[in-house]
Design an enzyme around this catalytic site. Structure first.
Site, PDB file in Angstrom:
ATOM      1  N   LEU A  47      -9.268  -3.965   4.390  1.00  0.00           N
ATOM      2  CA  LEU A  47      -8.043  -4.577   3.871  1.00  0.00           C
ATOM      3  C   LEU A  47      -7.180  -3.536   3.167  1.00  0.00           C
ATOM      4  O   LEU A  47      -7.677  -2.470   2.781  1.00  0.00           O
ATOM      5  CB  LEU A  47      -8.416  -5.723   2.930  1.00  0.00           C
ATOM      6  CG  LEU A  47      -9.292  -6.806   3.586  1.00  0.00           C
ATOM      7  CD1 LEU A  47      -9.934  -7.704   2.533  1.00  0.00           C
ATOM      8  CD2 LEU A  47      -8.461  -7.637   4.572  1.00  0.00           C
ATOM      9  N   PRO A  48      -5.885  -3.821   2.978  1.00  0.00           N
ATOM     10  CA  PRO A  48      -4.969  -2.783   2.493  1.00  0.00           C
ATOM     11  C   PRO A  48      -5.215  -2.275   1.082  1.00  0.00           C
ATOM     12  O   PRO A  48      -5.043  -1.094   0.812  1.00  0.00           O
ATOM     13  CB  PRO A  48      -3.587  -3.474   2.581  1.00  0.00           C
ATOM     14  CG  PRO A  48      -3.763  -4.578   3.546  1.00  0.00           C
ATOM     15  CD  PRO A  48      -5.172  -5.040   3.385  1.00  0.00           C
ATOM     16  N   THR A 104      -9.939   0.963   0.901  1.00  0.00           N
ATOM     17  CA  THR A 104      -9.768   1.916  -0.193  1.00  0.00           C
ATOM     18  C   THR A 104      -9.272   1.108  -1.382  1.00  0.00           C
ATOM     19  O   THR A 104      -8.132   0.621  -1.377  1.00  0.00           O
ATOM     20  CB  THR A 104      -8.763   3.015   0.171  1.00  0.00           C
ATOM     21  OG1 THR A 104      -9.213   3.692   1.343  1.00  0.00           O
ATOM     22  CG2 THR A 104      -8.634   4.017  -0.973  1.00  0.00           C
ATOM     23  N   LYS A 116     -14.244   8.027  -2.368  1.00  0.00           N
ATOM     24  CA  LYS A 116     -13.154   7.873  -1.403  1.00  0.00           C
ATOM     25  C   LYS A 116     -11.818   8.288  -2.001  1.00  0.00           C
ATOM     26  O   LYS A 116     -11.010   8.975  -1.354  1.00  0.00           O
ATOM     27  CB  LYS A 116     -13.105   6.416  -0.933  1.00  0.00           C
ATOM     28  CG  LYS A 116     -11.886   6.045  -0.124  1.00  0.00           C
ATOM     29  CD  LYS A 116     -11.809   6.768   1.200  1.00  0.00           C
ATOM     30  CE  LYS A 116     -10.677   6.178   2.067  1.00  0.00           C
ATOM     31  NZ  LYS A 116     -10.459   6.939   3.298  1.00  0.00           N
ATOM     32  N   LYS A 150      -0.272   4.712  -2.019  1.00  0.00           N
ATOM     33  CA  LYS A 150      -1.121   3.781  -2.775  1.00  0.00           C
ATOM     34  C   LYS A 150      -2.417   4.459  -3.189  1.00  0.00           C
ATOM     35  O   LYS A 150      -2.868   4.337  -4.334  1.00  0.00           O
ATOM     36  CB  LYS A 150      -1.401   2.538  -1.926  1.00  0.00           C
ATOM     37  CG  LYS A 150      -2.306   1.500  -2.571  1.00  0.00           C
ATOM     38  CD  LYS A 150      -3.783   1.629  -2.186  1.00  0.00           C
ATOM     39  CE  LYS A 150      -4.008   1.404  -0.706  1.00  0.00           C
ATOM     40  NZ  LYS A 150      -5.463   1.452  -0.353  1.00  0.00           N
TER      41      LYS A 150
END
Length: 299
Positions: A61-62, A92, A167, A236
């Site tokens: 998912l975003p 992420t 990450k 982001k």
């Protein structure tokens, strides 16, 4: 093990397709039903249906806001969680949000693994991703056979949140390398250098990085390797990194560069284009520079 998947976009769809090609059925849900079909998954009517009929649930998912909506929604993952179930978040996301979701699912007897991924769309298609996983080691071993269907390297990084922390650290270095190399390549073009030779020198010298090795040899010929992380998502990720190091009390003088570069790309209309187009945004402000020249079609 019954496998469910929520979020079958650029990366999730490729990952689900790897699992399907390996001979496993995937019950999938995405806001765009065509993504489920493209991945070869069996469509589910809701996230709740995915959670209710799966032993292993994969999320791609975003950002954390979407992850929390999918997990905590009225008919989300948490509402349908049961003992022994494993949820693997391939997004992420912010580590503090991850730890909170881990605790909530643990109260229902379900395991929550945060599994950051690296390698991009090309590695996803080859089932050659790198996974950096946080959470219970025993849960990871139970999930490993499914994760190995799309991964070449799986690292257990520590407790809940450790995978998403690693990450963010990795993606920050990726953002630094990509944005800095983009600037250098535009400068090389304006200086009249042969870009093949420039890349050969960089890759045999101390300036070598992932972007010089794997991205720009394609970009200088007009192939932007579409299908990977967009400029919006890269920005982001860098912002999440800045928030992380601020909480840790770590100075971040190097974050200004990628924040400016990917912010520029968004402002100039490349928001939803692959992050490699940051080189065109820098080129736009440098006199309309492009690393490649499109051949005019023959009349």
């Amino acid at each position: 093990m019954r496998i469910g998947f929520a979020g079958l976009g650029n990366m999730g769809g490729r990952i689900a397709a790897c699992i399907v090609r390996a001979g496993h059925e995937v019950l999938g849900h995405d806001l765009r039903p065509e993504n489920v079909a493209t991945a070869g998954a069996t469509p589910a009517g809701s996230v709740g249906e995915v959670a209710g009929h799966s032993d292993l649930i994969l999320l791609s998912l975003p950002d954390s806001h979407v992850v929390e909506a999918v997990v905590l929604g009225d008919d989300g993952v948490l509402a349908n969680a049961r003992p022994g179930q494993i949820v693997v978040d391939l997004s992420t996301a912010a580590p503090d949000s991850t730890v909170r979701l881990h605790r909530l699912l643990a109260e229902r007897g379900a395991a929550y693994l945060d599994a950051g991924i690296s390698g991009g769309a090309a590695a996803a298609e080859r089932a050659a991703l790198t996974l950096m996983v946080g959470g219970d080691a025993a849960a990871l071993e139970r999930a490993r056979p499914a994760l190995e269907l799309f991964s070449a390297h799986i690292f257990h990084c520590g407790p809940s949140g450790a995978g998403h922390t690693v990450k963010l650290l990795n993606n920050f270095l990726n953002a630094i390398a990509l944005s800095a190399t983009a600037e250098v390549m535009v400068a090389g073009k304006k200086a009249g250098l042969d870009l093949e030779t420039l890349l050969a020198v960089l890759n045999a010298s101390s300036g070598v990085n992932f972007a010089t090795l794997n991205r720009f040899p394609k970009i200088i010929h007009g192939d932007y390797l579409k299908g990977g992380l967009t400029n919006t998502l890269m920005l982001k990720d860098v912002n999440l990194y800045v928030e992380l190091v601020a909480r840790l009390g770590v100075a971040s003088p190097n974050s200004a560069g990628p924040l400016a570069s990917f912010g520029l790309a968004r402002a100039l209309g490349y928001a939803d284009e692959i992050s490699n187009t940051v080189v065109d945004a820098i080129g736009d402000l440098s006199g309309g520079v492009r690393l490649h020249t499109r051949e005019e079609p023959a009349e």
